[in-house]
Each structure stands twice: as C-alpha cells, then as structure tokens.
Design a protein around this motif. Sequence first.
Motif, PDB file in Angstrom:
ATOM      1  N   LEU A   4       0.847  -1.195   0.000  1.00  0.00           N
ATOM      2  CA  LEU A   4       0.000   0.000   0.000  1.00  0.00           C
ATOM      3  C   LEU A   4       0.879   1.241   0.000  1.00  0.00           C
ATOM      4  N   VAL A   5       0.633   2.136  -0.957  1.00  0.00           N
ATOM      5  CA  VAL A   5       1.328   3.416  -1.014  1.00  0.00           C
ATOM      6  C   VAL A   5       0.245   4.490  -1.029  1.00  0.00           C
ATOM      7  N   ASN A   6       0.121   5.211   0.088  1.00  0.00           N
ATOM      8  CA  ASN A   6      -0.903   6.258   0.226  1.00  0.00           C
ATOM      9  C   ASN A   6      -2.291   5.725  -0.122  1.00  0.00           C
ATOM     10  N   ASP A   7      -2.681   4.611   0.467  1.00  0.00           N
ATOM     11  CA  ASP A   7      -3.999   3.982   0.303  1.00  0.00           C
ATOM     12  C   ASP A   7      -4.256   3.470  -1.113  1.00  0.00           C
ATOM     13  N   THR A   8      -3.226   3.270  -1.911  1.00  0.00           N
ATOM     14  CA  THR A   8      -3.360   2.679  -3.233  1.00  0.00           C
ATOM     15  C   THR A   8      -2.538   1.394  -3.238  1.00  0.00           C
ATOM     16  N   ALA A   9      -3.162   0.294  -3.655  1.00  0.00           N
ATOM     17  CA  ALA A   9      -2.498  -1.010  -3.624  1.00  0.00           C
ATOM     18  C   ALA A   9      -1.728  -1.251  -4.916  1.00  0.00           C
ATOM     19  N   TYR A  10      -0.526  -1.792  -4.767  1.00  0.00           N
ATOM     20  CA  TYR A  10       0.316  -2.161  -5.905  1.00  0.00           C
ATOM     21  C   TYR A  10       0.763  -3.604  -5.714  1.00  0.00           C
ATOM     22  N   ASN A  11       0.675  -4.395  -6.778  1.00  0.00           N
ATOM     23  CA  ASN A  11       1.120  -5.785  -6.742  1.00  0.00           C
ATOM     24  C   ASN A  11       2.521  -5.874  -7.314  1.00  0.00           C
ATOM     25  N   VAL A  12       3.482  -6.233  -6.466  1.00  0.00           N
ATOM     26  CA  VAL A  12       4.874  -6.370  -6.889  1.00  0.00           C
ATOM     27  C   VAL A  12       5.427  -7.681  -6.347  1.00  0.00           C
ATOM     28  N   GLU A  13       6.518  -8.126  -6.944  1.00  0.00           N
ATOM     29  CA  GLU A  13       7.206  -9.323  -6.476  1.00  0.00           C
ATOM     30  C   GLU A  13       8.192  -8.930  -5.371  1.00  0.00           C
ATOM     31  N   ALA A  14       8.577  -9.876  -4.544  1.00  0.00           N
ATOM     32  CA  ALA A  14       9.506  -9.611  -3.450  1.00  0.00           C
ATOM     33  C   ALA A  14      10.892  -9.258  -3.978  1.00  0.00           C
ATOM     34  N   ASP A  15      11.247  -9.786  -5.157  1.00  0.00           N
ATOM     35  CA  ASP A  15      12.562  -9.484  -5.716  1.00  0.00           C
ATOM     36  C   ASP A  15      12.524  -8.299  -6.687  1.00  0.00           C
ATOM     37  N   ALA A  16      11.393  -7.566  -6.732  1.00  0.00           N
ATOM     38  CA  ALA A  16      11.283  -6.390  -7.597  1.00  0.00           C
ATOM     39  C   ALA A  16      12.086  -5.236  -6.998  1.00  0.00           C
ATOM     40  N   SER A  17      12.588  -4.384  -7.862  1.00  0.00           N
ATOM     41  CA  SER A  17      13.400  -3.263  -7.382  1.00  0.00           C
ATOM     42  C   SER A  17      12.508  -2.103  -6.944  1.00  0.00           C
ATOM     43  N   VAL A  18      13.093  -1.221  -6.147  1.00  0.00           N
ATOM     44  CA  VAL A  18      12.381  -0.037  -5.688  1.00  0.00           C
ATOM     45  C   VAL A  18      12.085   0.873  -6.874  1.00  0.00           C
ATOM     46  N   GLU A  19      13.006   0.916  -7.835  1.00  0.00           N
ATOM     47  CA  GLU A  19      12.810   1.752  -9.025  1.00  0.00           C
ATOM     48  C   GLU A  19      11.606   1.289  -9.839  1.00  0.00           C
ATOM     49  N   SER A  20      11.378  -0.033  -9.913  1.00  0.00           N
ATOM     50  CA  SER A  20      10.215  -0.527 -10.658  1.00  0.00           C
ATOM     51  C   SER A  20       8.913  -0.129  -9.961  1.00  0.00           C
ATOM     52  N   LEU A  21       8.912  -0.125  -8.610  1.00  0.00           N
ATOM     53  CA  LEU A  21       7.736   0.339  -7.870  1.00  0.00           C
ATOM     54  C   LEU A  21       7.517   1.827  -8.116  1.00  0.00           C
ATOM     55  N   GLU A  47      16.144   2.995  -0.379  1.00  0.00           N
ATOM     56  CA  GLU A  47      17.232   3.217  -1.328  1.00  0.00           C
ATOM     57  C   GLU A  47      17.054   2.232  -2.473  1.00  0.00           C
ATOM     58  N   GLY A  48      18.010   2.225  -3.371  1.00  0.00           N
ATOM     59  CA  GLY A  48      17.978   1.257  -4.457  1.00  0.00           C
ATOM     60  C   GLY A  48      18.069  -0.164  -3.915  1.00  0.00           C
ATOM     61  N   GLY A  49      17.827  -1.117  -4.748  1.00  0.00           N
ATOM     62  CA  GLY A  49      17.844  -2.514  -4.322  1.00  0.00           C
ATOM     63  C   GLY A  49      16.463  -3.119  -4.475  1.00  0.00           C
ATOM     64  N   THR A  50      16.265  -4.257  -3.838  1.00  0.00           N
ATOM     65  CA  THR A  50      14.982  -4.943  -3.960  1.00  0.00           C
ATOM     66  C   THR A  50      14.115  -4.645  -2.750  1.00  0.00           C
ATOM     67  N   MET A  51      12.859  -5.055  -2.856  1.00  0.00           N
ATOM     68  CA  MET A  51      11.922  -4.864  -1.742  1.00  0.00           C
ATOM     69  C   MET A  51      12.372  -5.675  -0.520  1.00  0.00           C
TER      70      MET A  51
END
Length: 96
Positions: A4-21, A47-51
């Motif tokens: 959840l980012v500011n009450d909006t849901a996003y579906n991401v993988e655990a190995d996804a990067s912060v930049e992709s989010l 910071e950069g890297g994965t979730m």
Amino acid sequence: MQILVNDTAYNVEADASVESLKLMIENKEFVPSNLFRLVNDETDELEGGTMASNGIEEDDSLTMVLDVNGGMRKKWRKKRMRRLRRKRRKMRQRAR
C-alpha cells in the motif's frame, strides 16, 4: 505481494526493485519518479535494491513524500536580510 502506497495497492514481487515500484507509481499517479521519495514506517527512506533487501513484506504500508523545493525567492530573501541587518544595527545603537 501487495504493498500500500498512500492507500493505493500495488502488486509487486519480493525481488522487484524499488525503481520498478516508483515507475508503477509514476504511471498511476502521474508524478515523476524523481520528485518523490518512498518512506517506510520502520526505515527512513527506501534506497535502491529490492523490496526484500529494504525489509518490505506483504501488506506493508509506504508513504510517498514529495520533494518540493520551497522557501523564499532569492530576491525577497536578500531584501529581507538587508532589513534585518539594518534593524539589528539600529537596536545596537539604541542599547549604547
């Protein structure tokens, strides 16, 4: 996993990067990714890297903080500083 980012849901993988989010948020919110930061409750800033490397788990809530440059215009700040200096000088003269 769902985040959840500011009450909006996003579906991401655990190995996804912060930049992709950030890019997902940019596509949905229409805010350029260089103008905001993602902040988690436990850690200050992502910071950069994965979730997973940043400690983000299922159903975590992130906050999107806008980086907006603020403050007075340079010209006004310069004028105000001059006034304050004059005022201080005047007060010093009165104290003598």
